[in-house]
Design a protein around this motif. Structure first.
Motif, PDB file in Angstrom:
ATOM      1  N   VAL A  63      50.866  19.194 -25.664  1.00  0.00           N
ATOM      2  CA  VAL A  63      51.644  20.147 -24.878  1.00  0.00           C
ATOM      3  C   VAL A  63      51.993  21.391 -25.705  1.00  0.00           C
ATOM      4  O   VAL A  63      51.932  22.513 -25.214  1.00  0.00           O
ATOM      5  N   VAL A  64      52.345  21.155 -26.969  1.00  0.00           N
ATOM      6  CA  VAL A  64      52.663  22.298 -27.827  1.00  0.00           C
ATOM      7  C   VAL A  64      51.437  23.202 -27.965  1.00  0.00           C
ATOM      8  O   VAL A  64      51.555  24.417 -28.079  1.00  0.00           O
ATOM      9  N   ILE A 104      50.171  20.001 -18.782  1.00  0.00           N
ATOM     10  CA  ILE A 104      50.297  18.556 -18.605  1.00  0.00           C
ATOM     11  C   ILE A 104      49.871  18.156 -17.201  1.00  0.00           C
ATOM     12  O   ILE A 104      49.573  17.009 -16.916  1.00  0.00           O
ATOM     13  N   THR A 105      49.780  19.141 -16.301  1.00  0.00           N
ATOM     14  CA  THR A 105      49.350  18.865 -14.937  1.00  0.00           C
ATOM     15  C   THR A 105      47.828  18.883 -14.790  1.00  0.00           C
ATOM     16  O   THR A 105      47.313  18.592 -13.727  1.00  0.00           O
ATOM     17  N   VAL A 125      60.555  22.601 -28.061  1.00  0.00           N
ATOM     18  CA  VAL A 125      60.716  23.219 -26.743  1.00  0.00           C
ATOM     19  C   VAL A 125      60.354  24.707 -26.820  1.00  0.00           C
ATOM     20  O   VAL A 125      59.627  25.232 -25.973  1.00  0.00           O
ATOM     21  N   VAL A 148      56.581  25.185 -27.052  1.00  0.00           N
ATOM     22  CA  VAL A 148      55.891  25.052 -25.768  1.00  0.00           C
ATOM     23  C   VAL A 148      56.136  26.294 -24.915  1.00  0.00           C
ATOM     24  O   VAL A 148      55.226  26.805 -24.261  1.00  0.00           O
ATOM     25  N   ALA A 149      57.366  26.782 -24.948  1.00  0.00           N
ATOM     26  CA  ALA A 149      57.665  27.988 -24.176  1.00  0.00           C
ATOM     27  C   ALA A 149      56.747  29.134 -24.595  1.00  0.00           C
ATOM     28  O   ALA A 149      56.335  29.944 -23.777  1.00  0.00           O
ATOM     29  N   LEU A 179      52.458  27.948 -23.711  1.00  0.00           N
ATOM     30  CA  LEU A 179      51.918  27.608 -22.407  1.00  0.00           C
ATOM     31  C   LEU A 179      51.479  28.863 -21.663  1.00  0.00           C
ATOM     32  O   LEU A 179      52.243  29.804 -21.521  1.00  0.00           O
ATOM     33  N   ARG A 208      51.202  30.408 -18.577  1.00  0.00           N
ATOM     34  CA  ARG A 208      51.719  30.106 -17.246  1.00  0.00           C
ATOM     35  C   ARG A 208      50.950  30.777 -16.111  1.00  0.00           C
ATOM     36  O   ARG A 208      51.162  30.463 -14.957  1.00  0.00           O
ATOM     37  N   ILE A 262      55.715  24.711 -12.431  1.00  0.00           N
ATOM     38  CA  ILE A 262      55.912  23.868 -13.599  1.00  0.00           C
ATOM     39  C   ILE A 262      56.820  22.723 -13.195  1.00  0.00           C
ATOM     40  O   ILE A 262      57.924  22.950 -12.712  1.00  0.00           O
TER      41      ILE A 262
END
Ligand SMILES: Nc1ncnc2c1ncn2[C@@H]1O[C@H](COP(=O)(O)OP(=O)(O)OP(=O)(O)O)[C@@H](O)[C@H]1O
Ligand SMILES: Nc1ncnc2c1ncn2[C@@H]1O[C@H](COP(=O)(O)OP(=O)(O)OP(=O)(O)O)[C@@H](O)[C@H]1O
Ligand SMILES: O[C@@H]1[C@@H](O)[C@H](O)OC[C@H]1O
Ligand SMILES: [Mg+2]
Ligand SMILES: [Mg+2]
Lengths: 333, 505, 327, 331
Positions: C262-263, C268-269, C311, C314-315, C318, C320, C326
């Motif tokens: 994830v990092v 993750i989807t 956290v 990841v912010a 990702l 987006r 999300i």
């Protein structure tokens, strides 16, 4: 074996020595007291201890050790609690290559010996078979020699859990009137011990006269379970570790016995041995073979002597270079 | 004349590489039904989204009852009395119809965050009564039929009345594209009723429909207003001309000259096929033949179509392609046998939105873009560009995400997926022209004809009876999961829609 | 029915091409920032020996994360990787005496087969991968406990796995090299074959992929297979480092491996992401695990910092624009 | 205005419990039946009480996690939040470490702390757009850190008689903790059925984008759901403290995954939009019956975890059979 013989000479300035204590975490009383003991010792020689914790995670422990050994290792002293037997070999190997002074405690495979290494000075542990048997015997006495007991095992793949259980089995052989009704793993955990005990109590009802726990945390969990089932005081409980709460419980009569393992001493002594060798006050070759891997003294704590153990007594004199092996109870068998 | 309910002046909206709106003007008068027509990608949906605050225009002005307004959100728009039924249905499937209807403006149905189910039911009931729908307000939305859900949508959008003291403006973006003709009639009755107290903007690619229900029609072309006509007396052809800038061909369905090859083994032969919603289906389709299956919602024709592709389990029967039995289910076997399927739900089942046009187009026939097991980028580029050109797909490039194209162009890419391999033998088309403009539809029809001429067999679930009659060589009527009738439909001897409707019910 | 209405993500419209490219490098930027921060905290941290140690440490995590990335790209998750790696260490340690050098490929093969079994259970029984692999986790742990006799299995003669503990050119740990090669290999195979299309299509929209004739089931089973094989390889690395196998040896690598994925910025989807991203993610996570305590952050604060940094990372990483919602 | 149309007679659609929800309760009965047949101790009243008592904490935690799962998000923060709450409460009520004796107020503070941690997860998800999986994992780590800070090396033992009494005193045969858990389930169910928060959580899992299109501002609800879940974990941490008589950093160990397992076994979908608190309650009982039953029938401790995993997978597999749809997507 072999290793760095020059390092084994020990020619560090006292102020150059780097003291590292590594345990699983700071969130249980036993290991917290270990680190506190290490701090106290470091302070006594004018240094500070670097604390490392690895959350009971073997890989994380190895990762920390290799990162540590990648830094300055000239006068590095490590007092390490390997997570399991298997974690000792790579730590020893790393320390060997880097020439860092190492003392390990509790866990090591039988065929790996400090005597074969230059900077792995010592391995310290308590005799689990003995303590398991001692509390087994104490439990048998407490229930009057006959009746059913249940056993709470530790993390199944640790030497401590296995040795202690072997000790219980030896005790059962002797005390033929005692019957092991059931045994379950509660992973050295207070919470798991609580549920498992409750379940076993309903399973065996009032056949259960005693509870043998492989450590005090589980014994304390079992005590809670007894209280919740309204059986407090009616079932005998024994554990190992002599954590303060357990000693108090023994003193107060709710627990029958525990065995002392002295966390604060363990935290200090490993650093002390390493410091003495690193600064040349002790030569590895002069250390008796029996002191390279030994059982430390332990005492069965019952109501009679509990008062003596309420306050862990670590004596600064224990850590002087001449006395560091004073608590040797015997060589590792 | 009174102030227009809604007026748009010089609205502009740019997307990377596209001018979706390029200075659009639009006037919606009070109590009128305004039609909005235009090719795929002309900017209709973008314009409408700007009217409900979902798209922020780059320039231009929106006036509600003469007042210029800035619409920042759906709530903003609702406060001004503007509400929209989206091109794709937008209900929460796992809530009750009542909750969907009051969603976002629960009013008395929720006090301090606590539900009052009775009030909610009553409020929803009132909305449903307005449109004369007899749905149970406490039914879970996903248990309703498609048409009922559409009613819920309309009931929901009418809630904006509660928010603004003024007559509402109701926007319907392609509401008919998924409805059956009977349902369309009901919807039109609703629209006419709405007109009594509201203004309506209505979008559809079926121009006859537009002229039928609207008072006036505005045509968009390339993000600009291309003109307007009064609906009364206007001809679809006239509209079409305005949409594309020239006269379209009259022969919409491209009547075929060649006869299908009926001699010998049929290309597709189905015997006794049964499944959960259909029973004992027999069906033959010859090479080059187009067979349409018609029937109302629930007749089971969609499921038959999916079963032929191996996407729906069957309980009995067998399927042969050119005499060879194929083992279903499993879409792989069908693909390998040269069967292609274009699903109706394009957004969910037809395309992979975030992936590029090229990847979507070559997803199935990987061989066509590979040398051996390896993707050959040049080969892929050539292939994809060729098909983009051949089907005149409007896209900034082959690497654009397909989700950014307009509906019609998306559909062409999905169709092209089955053609790039050059080995297609049977095409199953489930509403292939749904949402396509008249020009794109005509192109799809032409493509179907071409494919048929080259020997591809086609099973068509048409968008309308007219389409079925226009395109098919033969029509199967399904009713309650069974084949109720088979009607020959040769060019020159087409049946009338009425003949078919008789069999359908 | 609930077709996601194309709500244009506002970010997407504003984002220029250059910024778009920047998100691709975010994992690397996060990594560099972390190294810089650690060096500021302890100037002694940034040494060649220290980096060598960190890369050696990261190797098993990289391999675990890379394998599981494929499952995540397909829209699933594999929670069994760590337990499977633990079991594999036991099997390897048990088999090394008899099979010697052959033990390594055999263990990887067995792990791959176990991956296939889980994948098949997920696909055929239609149980969410989260549950299948959570069940797999407990079953594999139990098996490991039983076959190892609930204890560590020592490897006395580690000559067959010793090569992994060598250094290439004296500096680069062999295990790290192997991990990078594995990542490169997976990335290459995905890039030059239709697999990339298939995996992304499966992850973004399984139903569309299936109706386009994509071998969705096979792709998923394949992803679990690779994930299993990677767990096996990670086990080999662990054994070469630990000189033993243990029934819980790798268990604690599960959450770090998922964190690495994830990092790295993989969604993750499903659908969007890459194994390269996971490589960078694994390095970030490793540095956090070993770096924070080594530079002297006290244990309690270390955990808090770990939570915060992960956290924030990841912010940052990702992308987006590819995922509108999300969860 | 509206031209009133005569209301058409209502069509009634079938409502209430659907067949597809029957799987987990049936599985619960079957598994209970099997153990009851195998072991007389298992079916004793004492043991049934024991099972229900043992389920209390898990039920509360699962209640919280259910709301998050209903939204289609996931929450792995339980372990950390429970640890922090456990230490907080044990240091605020009468204990051996300090002179505090705040009683109920201390409990409230611990629950609120849990709530605050939940808020953090929600904020990270909503503002930083970090997927909940990662956001909650980070919050869990932070919670453990806070707990370790508070622990400071000496085990806080509680002497507050009310809190200790929760685990010991019984009412109608069940411990107070069990009644608290039952109350939580009831509250959870009411929230789910009768409040906007609950219904929106459900709707967010069904079709989040539709809510946005309908003008609902989803973000505050998402944060609120995580906060609600955090409060449940906080209470869970308090309950564990009551059971163990001490505040443990590890108070929440394992509850994150057990709660998710219980919720899923009960029929809540990880993709959101399905299931609920009652489903989860069934799931919790199922998991507890299994753990207890395996001990009662004497399955070796080595195998217990494995057998449990196998049965959970089998139960979920059996439960999804009636729900299989065409071209269904299972992630
Ligand atoms: N989010 C977006 N990003 C980029 N381009 C977009 C976006 N939305 C729309 N477009 C482009 O803007 C143009 C207008 O699209 P719009 O959806 O308004 O067309 P339309 O008239 O509604 O077409 P259709 O009849 O197919 O629904 C198209 O070229 C489309 O590709
Ligand atoms: N009269 C009512 N009073 C209170 N709530 C209601 C009422 N009618 C419907 N609801 C709410 O609407 C929801 C949908 O109702 P329905 O009984 O059809 O589904 P459900 O069985 O709860 O859903 P699921 O099958 O997912 O559990 C219910 O969960 C309930 O919260
Ligand atoms: O309680 C102790 C446990 O934490 C550790 O594993 O080893 C020895 C035990 O006494
Ligand atoms: Mg449109
Ligand atoms: Mg229900």
């Amino acid at each position: 074996a072999g290793g760095n013989d020059a390092a084994a000479e020990g020619a560090c300035q006292p102020s150059d020595v780097r003291l590292v204590g590594q345990v699983r975490n700071e969130s249980n009383p036993y290991e917290a007291s270990w680190l506190a003991g290490g701090d106290a010792y470091a302070k006594s020689v004018g240094l500070t201890q670097e604390r490392l914790t690895y959350d009971g995670d073997s890989t994380k422990q190895q990762e920390q050790i290799s990162q540590l050994l990648a830094g300055d290792t000239k006068c590095l002293v490590m007092n390490v609690l390997p997570n399991g037997d298997s974690d000792t070999a790579p730590i020893v190997k790393g320390a060997d290559q880097a020439g860092a002074y190492l003392v390990t405690q509790w866990n090591k495979p039988a065929d790996l010996n400090p005597a074969d290494h230059a900077t792995w000075i010592s391995h310290i542990t308590y005799n689990g078979v003995e303590s398991g048997q001692q509390i087994g015997d104490a439990l048998a006495t407490a229930i009057g020699g006959t009746g059913g007991i249940i056993a709470l095992q530790g993390i199944l793949d640790t030497a401590a859990a296995k040795d202690r259980f072997a000790g219980l089995q030896a005790s059962l052989k002797k005390n033929t009137g005692v019957q092991l009704l059931d045994q379950q793993a509660a992973n050295f955990s207070r919470a798991e011990a609580l549920t498992v005990t409750k379940t076993l109590l309903t399973k065996h009802g009032n056949h259960v006269k005693g509870i043998w726990a492989a450590n005090d945390d589980m014994a304390l969990g079992a005590l809670e379970a007894l209280q919740q089932q309204g059986l407090a005081g009616k079932v005998a409980v024994v554990g190992i570790d002599a954590v303060p709460d357990a000693v108090k419980a023994v003193q107060g009569g709710t627990m029958t016995a525990t065995v002392s393992s002295d966390g604060a001493w363990q935290g200090g002594i490993g650093l002390a041995i390493g410091y003495c060798v690193a600064t040349g006050k002790l030569a590895v070759k002069d250390i008796a073979a029996a002191n390279r891997a030994f059982f430390a003294e332990q005492f069965l704590i019952t109501k009679d002597n509990a008062a003596d153990f309420v306050e862990p007594k670590t004596n600064p004199a224990d850590f002087e270079c001449a006395n560091v092996f004073n608590r040797v109870a015997g060589p590792l068998t | 004349m009174s102030v227009p309910a809604l007026e748009v002046r010089g609205l502009v909206k740019h997307y990377p590489g596209v001018k979706a709106l390029d200075g659009v003007d639009l006037v919606v008068r009070q109590n009128e039904v305004l039609g909005l027509a235009g090719e795929n990608g002309a900017g209709k949906s973008t314009l409408l989204k700007a009217l409900v605050g979902l798209v922020t225009p780059d320039a231009g002005e929106i006036c509600v009852r003469g007042e210029p307004v800035k619409l920042r959100s759906v709530v903003d728009a609702a406060d001004h009395g503007i509400g929209m039924v989206f091109q794709e249905q937008s209900l929460v499937p796992n809530l009750t119809a009542a909750e969907n209807i009051v969603l976002g403006s629960e009013g008395a149905a929720v006090r301090r965050g606590v539900y009052r189910w009775d009030t909610m039911r009553r409020l929803a009931q009132e909305q449903l009564d307005k449109i004369g729908s007899d749905i149970d307000p406490l039914a879970r939305t996903d248990t309703l039929t498609f048409a009922d859900r559409q009613m819920v949508e309309i009931a929901k959008v009418l809630r904006i009345e509660e928010r603004s003291q003024h007559p509402p403006v109701i926007i319907l973006d392609e509401p008919t594209s998924v409805l059956e003709s009977k349902e369309i009639d009901t919807l039109f009755a609703q629209i006419r009723r709405l007109r009594e107290f509201a203004s309506v903007i209505f979008v559809s690619h079926r121009l006859d429909e537009v002229l039928d229900v609207c008072d006036r029609v505005t045509v968009l072309r390339g993000g600009q207003s291309a003109g307007e006509v009064a609906a009364a007396g206007a001809e679809p052809r006239e509209l079409h001309r305005m949409m594309i800038g020239s006269t379209g061909s009259d022969d919409h369905y491209h009547e075929n000259a060649a006869e299908p090859v009926t001699a010998g083994e049929p290309r597709l032969s189905v015997r006794g096929l049964s499944g959960k919603t259909f029973h004992d289906i027999d069906l033959d389709v010859a090479a080059g033949e187009i067979v349409a299956i018609v029937g109302v919602h629930g007749s089971g024709r969609e499921d038959v179509c999916r079963a032929l592709f191996g996407a729906e389990p069957t309980t009995a029967g067998e399927i042969r392609m050119d005499g060879k039995k194929i083992d279903l289910p499993g879409t792989r076997a069908a693909c390998a046998a040269g069967i292609g399927y274009v699903p109706a739900e394009r957004k969910i089942e037809g395309m992979v939105g975030p992936m590029s046009v090229a990847e979507n187009m070559t997803l199935t026939k990987q061989k066509a873009r590979c040398n051996g097991p390896f993707v050959a980028p040049r080969k892929q580029a050539g292939l994809v560009d060729r098909w983009i050109e051949r089907l005149s797909i409007r896209t900034p490039g082959r690497d654009t995400a397909i989700g950014r194209l307009s509906g019609g162009n998306q559909q062409k890419v999905v169709l092209a997926r089955w053609l790039v391999g050059g080995d297609i033998r049977l095409l199953l088309l489930d509403h292939p022209t749904r949402g396509l403009d008249i020009g794109a539809r005509s192109e799809v029809y032409r493509l179907m004809r071409e494919l048929a001429a080259s020997g591809v067999a086609t099973v068509l679930l048409a968008d309308s009876l007219e389409e079925a009659i226009g395109m098919a060589d033969r029509i199967l009527v399904m009713n309650d999961g069974r084949v109720a009738a088979e009607v020959a439909c040769p060019s020159g001897g087409k049946p009338s829609p009425l003949d078919l409707v008789k069999e359908m019910v | 029915m609930s077709i996601p209405v194309a709500l244009e993500p506002a970010v997407l419209q504003k984002k220029t091409r250059a910024a778009g490219r920047l998100t691709g490098y975010m994992p690397i930027i996060a990594l560099a920032a972390l190294v810089a921060a650690l060096t500021v905290a302890d100037p002694g941290f940034l040494t060649q020996r220290s980096l060598t140690a960190a890369s050696r440490t990261a190797a098993p995590l990289i391999v675990l994360a890379a394998g599981a990335t494929l499952v995540v790209l397909c829209g699933g998750i594999d929670l069994s990787i760590a337990a499977l790696a633990s079991l594999s260490t036991v099997l390897l340690a048990l088999w090394l005496p008899d099979l010697g050098g052959l033990a390594t490929p055999v263990v990887i093969l067995v792990a791959a087969v176990i991956g296939v079994v889980q994948g098949a259970a997920h696909v055929l029984l239609r149980i969410p991968s989260f549950i299948v692999t959570l069940g797999g986790l407990s079953i594999l742990s139990a098996v490991a406990l039983v076959v190892s006799g609930a204890g560590t299995v020592r490897v006395v003669d580690d000559s067959a796995v010793k090569w992994l503990d060598l250094y290439v050119g004296g500096y680069v740990p062999m295990s790290f090299m192997v991990a990078v090669v594995v990542v490169a290999l997976i990335a290459l195979v995905l890039k030059v074959t239709p697999l990339h299309s298939w995996i992304s299509a499966t992850g973004y929209s399984e139903s569309a992929a299936r109706l386009a004739g994509t071998p969705v089931d096979l792709v998923k089973i394949g992803a679990f297979c690779v994930s299993g094989a990677c767990a096996g390889l990670a086990a080999v690395m662990l054994v070469s480092r630990q000189f033993s196998g243990g029934p819980t040896m790798a268990d604690n690598l599960l959450l770090p491996a998922v964190a690495a994925i994830v990092v790295g910025g993989t969604a993750i989807t499903g659908g969007h992401g890459s194994v390269w991203r996971s490589l960078a993610g694994a390095l970030v996570v490793t540095l956090l695990r070993v770096g924070l305590p080594i530079v002297g952050v006290p244990s309690a604060y270390e955990q808090i910092l770990y939570g915060v940094i992960i956290v924030v990372a990841v912010a940052l990483t990702l992308d987006r624009s590819r995922v509108s919602i999300i969860k | 205005m509206t031209a009133g149309v005569t209301a058409a007679p209502r069509r009634r659609t079938r409502r209430g419990a659907a067949f597809r929800d029957a799987g987990p309760p049936v599985a619960l009965v079957v598994i209970f039946g099997i153990f009851a047949a195998l072991s007389p101790q298992f079916r004793s009243v004492d043991n049934v009480q024991n099972i229900v008592d043992a389920a209390a904490v898990l039920a509360v935690v699962t209640c919280g996690i259910t709301f998050v799962l209903m939204m289609g998000s996931i929450d792995l923060s339980a372990a950390g939040v429970m640890g922090a709450a456990a230490l907080t409460v044990s240091l605020l009520v009468a204990n051996n470490r300090n002179d505090n004796d705040f009683g109920l107020l201390g409990i409230l503070v611990a629950v609120l702390l849990g709530c605050a941690f939940g808020c953090l997860s929600g904020l990270a998800l909503v503002l930083l757009k970090v997927p909940s999986f990662m956001a909650t994992l980070g919050v869990s780590a932070a919670g453990l850190g806070v707990a370790t800070l508070l622990f400071a090396g000496v085990q806080p033992n509680i002497s507050d008689s009310m809190l200790k009494g929760w685990a010991i005193e019984r009412f109608l045969g069940f411990s107070c903790l069990t009644w608290i858990a039952a109350a939580c389930v009831l509250v959870g169910w009411l929230v789910q059925r009768y409040t906007r928060l609950g219904r929106y959580a459900f709707a967010i899992g069904g079709a989040e984008e539709v809510l946005t299109l309908s003008g609902v501002r989803v973000k505050p609800y998402k944060i609120a759901v995580f906060a609600l879940a955090g409060a449940f974990y906080g209470l869970g941490g308090v309950m564990v403290t009551s059971q163990l008589g001490a505040g443990l950093v590890q108070a929440g160990d394992g509850y994150d995954f057990s709660a998710i397992t219980a919720a899923v076994v009960g029929g809540t979908l990880l993709t959101g939009g399905r299931g609920g608190v009652l489903h989860s309650a069934v799931g919790v009982l199922l998991v507890m019956v299994l753990t207890n039953g395996l001990v009662q029938v004497g399955v070796s401790p080595y195998w217990q975890g494995g057998v449990e995993g196998l049965i959970v997978v089998a139960a979920v597999a059996a439960a999804v059979i009636p729900q299989r749809r065409r071209n269904q997507v299972v992630k």
